[in-house]
Motif scaffolding. Structure first.
Motif, PDB file in Angstrom:
ATOM      1  N   LYS A  95      50.267  14.017  21.380  1.00  0.00           N
ATOM      2  CA  LYS A  95      49.493  13.396  20.320  1.00  0.00           C
ATOM      3  C   LYS A  95      49.879  11.925  20.166  1.00  0.00           C
ATOM      4  CE  LYS A  95      48.525  17.395  17.378  1.00  0.00           C
ATOM      5  NZ  LYS A  95      48.633  17.930  15.992  1.00  0.00           N
ATOM      6  N   THR A  96      48.886  11.100  19.814  1.00  0.00           N
ATOM      7  CA  THR A  96      49.160   9.707  19.499  1.00  0.00           C
ATOM      8  C   THR A  96      49.600   9.621  18.045  1.00  0.00           C
ATOM      9  OG1 THR A  96      47.527   8.887  21.078  1.00  0.00           O
ATOM     10  CG2 THR A  96      48.171   7.389  19.297  1.00  0.00           C
ATOM     11  N   LYS A  97      50.782   9.065  17.826  1.00  0.00           N
ATOM     12  CA  LYS A  97      51.279   8.916  16.463  1.00  0.00           C
ATOM     13  C   LYS A  97      50.787   7.589  15.890  1.00  0.00           C
ATOM     14  CE  LYS A  97      55.409  11.751  17.112  1.00  0.00           C
ATOM     15  NZ  LYS A  97      56.883  11.831  16.969  1.00  0.00           N
ATOM     16  N   ILE A  98      50.194   7.626  14.722  1.00  0.00           N
ATOM     17  CA  ILE A  98      49.698   6.433  14.055  1.00  0.00           C
ATOM     18  C   ILE A  98      50.417   6.299  12.718  1.00  0.00           C
ATOM     19  CG2 ILE A  98      47.693   5.227  13.130  1.00  0.00           C
ATOM     20  CD1 ILE A  98      45.938   6.799  15.020  1.00  0.00           C
ATOM     21  N   ARG A  99      51.204   5.235  12.587  1.00  0.00           N
ATOM     22  CA  ARG A  99      51.939   4.983  11.340  1.00  0.00           C
ATOM     23  C   ARG A  99      51.210   3.887  10.572  1.00  0.00           C
ATOM     24  NH1 ARG A  99      57.103   3.935  14.882  1.00  0.00           N
ATOM     25  NH2 ARG A  99      55.361   2.987  15.975  1.00  0.00           N
ATOM     26  N   ILE A 100      50.743   4.248   9.397  1.00  0.00           N
ATOM     27  CA  ILE A 100      49.942   3.338   8.579  1.00  0.00           C
ATOM     28  C   ILE A 100      50.828   2.761   7.477  1.00  0.00           C
ATOM     29  CG2 ILE A 100      47.936   3.135   7.065  1.00  0.00           C
ATOM     30  CD1 ILE A 100      46.801   5.604   8.611  1.00  0.00           C
ATOM     31  N   GLY A 101      50.948   1.442   7.454  1.00  0.00           N
ATOM     32  CA  GLY A 101      51.762   0.784   6.440  1.00  0.00           C
ATOM     33  C   GLY A 101      50.938   0.449   5.208  1.00  0.00           C
ATOM     34  N   PHE A 102      51.504   0.737   4.054  1.00  0.00           N
ATOM     35  CA  PHE A 102      50.832   0.414   2.796  1.00  0.00           C
ATOM     36  C   PHE A 102      51.866  -0.169   1.842  1.00  0.00           C
ATOM     37  CE2 PHE A 102      52.834   4.379   1.934  1.00  0.00           C
ATOM     38  CZ  PHE A 102      53.063   4.429   0.573  1.00  0.00           C
ATOM     39  N   GLY A 103      51.397  -0.813   0.784  1.00  0.00           N
ATOM     40  CA  GLY A 103      52.303  -1.427  -0.179  1.00  0.00           C
ATOM     41  C   GLY A 103      51.927  -1.091  -1.604  1.00  0.00           C
ATOM     42  N   THR A 104      52.634  -1.717  -2.546  1.00  0.00           N
ATOM     43  CA  THR A 104      52.383  -1.456  -3.956  1.00  0.00           C
ATOM     44  C   THR A 104      50.966  -1.798  -4.359  1.00  0.00           C
ATOM     45  OG1 THR A 104      54.708  -1.974  -4.395  1.00  0.00           O
ATOM     46  CG2 THR A 104      53.236  -1.956  -6.284  1.00  0.00           C
ATOM     47  N   SER A 105      50.377  -2.801  -3.712  1.00  0.00           N
ATOM     48  CA  SER A 105      49.044  -3.258  -4.110  1.00  0.00           C
ATOM     49  C   SER A 105      47.913  -2.608  -3.317  1.00  0.00           C
ATOM     50  CB  SER A 105      48.955  -4.785  -3.950  1.00  0.00           C
ATOM     51  OG  SER A 105      49.159  -5.149  -2.596  1.00  0.00           O
ATOM     52  N   THR A 106      48.216  -1.678  -2.412  1.00  0.00           N
ATOM     53  CA  THR A 106      47.170  -1.070  -1.595  1.00  0.00           C
ATOM     54  C   THR A 106      46.267  -0.170  -2.443  1.00  0.00           C
ATOM     55  OG1 THR A 106      48.632  -1.053   0.330  1.00  0.00           O
ATOM     56  CG2 THR A 106      46.690   0.358   0.420  1.00  0.00           C
ATOM     57  N   PRO A 107      44.959  -0.407  -2.441  1.00  0.00           N
ATOM     58  CA  PRO A 107      44.051   0.475  -3.194  1.00  0.00           C
ATOM     59  C   PRO A 107      44.131   1.910  -2.684  1.00  0.00           C
ATOM     60  CG  PRO A 107      42.938  -1.563  -2.530  1.00  0.00           C
ATOM     61  CD  PRO A 107      44.253  -1.533  -1.802  1.00  0.00           C
ATOM     62  N   GLN A 108      44.293   2.852  -3.600  1.00  0.00           N
ATOM     63  CA  GLN A 108      44.451   4.242  -3.181  1.00  0.00           C
ATOM     64  C   GLN A 108      43.222   4.772  -2.443  1.00  0.00           C
ATOM     65  OE1 GLN A 108      45.437   6.215  -6.862  1.00  0.00           O
ATOM     66  NE2 GLN A 108      47.622   5.813  -6.632  1.00  0.00           N
ATOM     67  N   ILE A 109      42.038   4.358  -2.872  1.00  0.00           N
ATOM     68  CA  ILE A 109      40.819   4.830  -2.224  1.00  0.00           C
ATOM     69  C   ILE A 109      40.770   4.370  -0.769  1.00  0.00           C
ATOM     70  CG2 ILE A 109      39.465   2.809  -2.963  1.00  0.00           C
ATOM     71  CD1 ILE A 109      37.065   4.711  -3.234  1.00  0.00           C
ATOM     72  N   LEU A 110      41.345   3.202  -0.503  1.00  0.00           N
ATOM     73  CA  LEU A 110      41.368   2.672   0.858  1.00  0.00           C
ATOM     74  C   LEU A 110      42.345   3.461   1.724  1.00  0.00           C
ATOM     75  CD1 LEU A 110      40.476   0.585   2.897  1.00  0.00           C
ATOM     76  CD2 LEU A 110      42.154  -1.002   1.950  1.00  0.00           C
ATOM     77  N   THR A 111      43.507   3.776   1.178  1.00  0.00           N
ATOM     78  CA  THR A 111      44.490   4.571   1.925  1.00  0.00           C
ATOM     79  C   THR A 111      43.898   5.909   2.325  1.00  0.00           C
ATOM     80  OG1 THR A 111      46.257   3.539   0.628  1.00  0.00           O
ATOM     81  CG2 THR A 111      46.842   5.480   1.913  1.00  0.00           C
ATOM     82  N   ARG A 112      43.189   6.548   1.413  1.00  0.00           N
ATOM     83  CA  ARG A 112      42.559   7.846   1.707  1.00  0.00           C
ATOM     84  C   ARG A 112      41.514   7.699   2.817  1.00  0.00           C
ATOM     85  NH1 ARG A 112      42.582   8.424  -4.066  1.00  0.00           N
ATOM     86  NH2 ARG A 112      40.358   7.919  -4.131  1.00  0.00           N
ATOM     87  N   ASP A 113      40.750   6.605   2.777  1.00  0.00           N
ATOM     88  CA  ASP A 113      39.711   6.396   3.789  1.00  0.00           C
ATOM     89  C   ASP A 113      40.331   6.194   5.169  1.00  0.00           C
ATOM     90  OD1 ASP A 113      37.211   6.081   4.889  1.00  0.00           O
ATOM     91  OD2 ASP A 113      37.002   3.983   4.299  1.00  0.00           O
ATOM     92  N   ILE A 114      41.429   5.422   5.234  1.00  0.00           N
ATOM     93  CA  ILE A 114      42.103   5.198   6.516  1.00  0.00           C
ATOM     94  C   ILE A 114      42.663   6.510   7.066  1.00  0.00           C
ATOM     95  CG2 ILE A 114      44.001   4.009   7.668  1.00  0.00           C
ATOM     96  CD1 ILE A 114      43.671   1.768   5.582  1.00  0.00           C
ATOM     97  N   LEU A 115      43.284   7.287   6.201  1.00  0.00           N
ATOM     98  CA  LEU A 115      43.831   8.580   6.630  1.00  0.00           C
ATOM     99  C   LEU A 115      42.719   9.500   7.139  1.00  0.00           C
ATOM    100  CD1 LEU A 115      46.437   9.294   3.806  1.00  0.00           C
ATOM    101  CD2 LEU A 115      46.942   8.874   6.217  1.00  0.00           C
ATOM    102  N   ARG A 116      41.586   9.508   6.437  1.00  0.00           N
ATOM    103  CA  ARG A 116      40.473  10.368   6.851  1.00  0.00           C
ATOM    104  C   ARG A 116      39.958   9.966   8.225  1.00  0.00           C
ATOM    105  NH1 ARG A 116      35.344   9.605   7.037  1.00  0.00           N
ATOM    106  NH2 ARG A 116      35.433   7.678   5.812  1.00  0.00           N
ATOM    107  N   ARG A 117      39.746   8.664   8.410  1.00  0.00           N
ATOM    108  CA  ARG A 117      39.214   8.197   9.697  1.00  0.00           C
ATOM    109  C   ARG A 117      40.209   8.443  10.830  1.00  0.00           C
ATOM    110  NH1 ARG A 117      35.508   2.784   9.208  1.00  0.00           N
ATOM    111  NH2 ARG A 117      34.773   3.052   7.064  1.00  0.00           N
ATOM    112  N   ALA A 118      41.490   8.252  10.549  1.00  0.00           N
ATOM    113  CA  ALA A 118      42.508   8.503  11.574  1.00  0.00           C
ATOM    114  C   ALA A 118      42.513   9.970  11.979  1.00  0.00           C
ATOM    115  CB  ALA A 118      43.879   8.083  11.067  1.00  0.00           C
ATOM    116  N   GLY A 119      42.359  10.856  10.979  1.00  0.00           N
ATOM    117  CA  GLY A 119      42.327  12.287  11.265  1.00  0.00           C
ATOM    118  C   GLY A 119      41.118  12.698  12.084  1.00  0.00           C
ATOM    119  N   GLU A 120      40.015  11.961  11.943  1.00  0.00           N
ATOM    120  CA  GLU A 120      38.789  12.280  12.673  1.00  0.00           C
ATOM    121  C   GLU A 120      38.851  11.878  14.143  1.00  0.00           C
ATOM    122  OE1 GLU A 120      35.807  10.285  10.447  1.00  0.00           O
ATOM    123  OE2 GLU A 120      35.687  11.811   8.869  1.00  0.00           O
ATOM    124  N   LEU A 121      39.845  11.066  14.506  1.00  0.00           N
ATOM    125  CA  LEU A 121      39.960  10.629  15.897  1.00  0.00           C
ATOM    126  C   LEU A 121      40.330  11.787  16.817  1.00  0.00           C
ATOM    127  CD1 LEU A 121      41.846   7.227  15.477  1.00  0.00           C
ATOM    128  CD2 LEU A 121      39.447   7.561  16.112  1.00  0.00           C
TER     129      LEU A 121
END
Length: 295
Positions: A95-121
């Motif tokens: 499996k390809t490991k994808i580590r997504i970096g986020f910070g205190t100011s990262t919009p939660q809705i955006l983090t969820r969208d990135i995780l969803r799209r990564a999972g769809e790969l």
């Protein structure tokens, strides 16, 4: 051409950063003789001295030669690249490991969208890694993360990065609840010209708005905040106000702080970024998917 031993570069960097053989040896956990011998071997490879004694009166005992100054920057880049290569080799699996970096100011809705799209790969293993404010590009270069979410000015560019703008978020002023402006529904930049602002350690001019629209320099208060929590704590202690994004306000509902919209300040832009040198298909596909307009 003789082979270059990366261990010798680590010795050289430690000596340069500590300006002391004994301190560098302690930091590396090696003996001083071994460190000195390693430096001599490196100087033999490059064919010129790299370290010299500092001039009399200098606070440091050692200084770099001109060649040493150039090699120091190249050595750091080379070791960072070697670290990324080793991490990628260690992470290589079915499996390809994808580590997504986020910070205190990262919009939660955006983090969820990135995780969803990564999972769809498909055939990927996705994880989240918290990254401190100001360390976004560094975390990519070290190989700690593969993709990062960051906030910056709308014209943010970096030749090292593949950068995709995602959304904008309003910038807001932070005041202690007892501040004269804390009861306002909004403020303008002219209201802040004489108000002391907590200095910022990262992207300083952008987050303290320097210069101001009037051309004046802001009245800064040190020490510079290195993290969002430090910034909020300094404001809470009454040292000054600060400027941040609305996404920070959403996540930090401190009772003694007030987050007030700044009516005439352009918003911050949220970007998704990865290294231009990234060659893993799944990671580039994920980043570039956010550049395509949604149907």
């Amino acid at each position: 051409m003789r082979d270059l031993d990366l261990r010798l570069l680590r010795y050289f960097i430690a000596i340069a950063e500590h300006a002391s053989f004994s301190a560098a040896a302690d930091a590396l956990g090696v003996s001083q003789p071994a460190l000195s011998q390693g430096l001599r071997r490196l100087e033999d490879v490059v064919g010129t001295p790299l370290i010299r004694r500092a001039p009399r009166g200098s606070p440091k005992a050692l200084a770099l030669t001109k060649v040493g100054e150039g090699l120091l920057e190249d050595s750091r880049s080379l070791l960072a690249h070697a670290s990324r290569v080793l991490k990628r080799v260690a992470d290589h699996a079915d499996k390809t490991k994808i580590r997504i970096g986020f910070g205190t100011s990262t919009p939660q809705i955006l983090t969820r969208d990135i995780l969803r799209r990564a999972g769809e790969l498909g055939n990927t293993e996705v994880s989240l890694e918290f990254v401190s404010w100001g360390d976004e590009v560094g975390s990519l270069e070290r190989g700690d993360v593969d993709i990062i979410v960051l906030q910056a000015r709308d014209r943010f560019l970096d030749p090292r990065l593949l950068v995709i703008p995602l959304m904008t978020v309003q910038r807001v002023a932070i005041f202690h609840v007892d501040h004269a402006l804390a009861a306002r529904s909004s403020v303008a930049m002219r209201d802040l010209d004489d108000v002391p602002i907590i200095d910022a350690a990262s992207d300083r001019d952008y987050w303290i708005v320097n210069p101001r629209p009037t051309g004046r320099a802001p009245v800064t208060v040190g020490p510079a905040a290195r993290t969002v929590d430090e910034m909020l704590t300094f404001v809470s202690a009454g040292r000054g106000m600060a400027i941040t994004s609305a996404t920070v306000a959403e996540k930090h509902n401190w009772p003694d702080l007030r987050f007030i919209p700044i009516a005439d300040l352009e918003p911050a832009t949220v970007f998704l970024a990865g290294l231009q040198s990234e060659r893993r298909r799944e990671i580039r596909t994920l980043i570039e998917s956010f550049a395509k307009p949604k149907l």
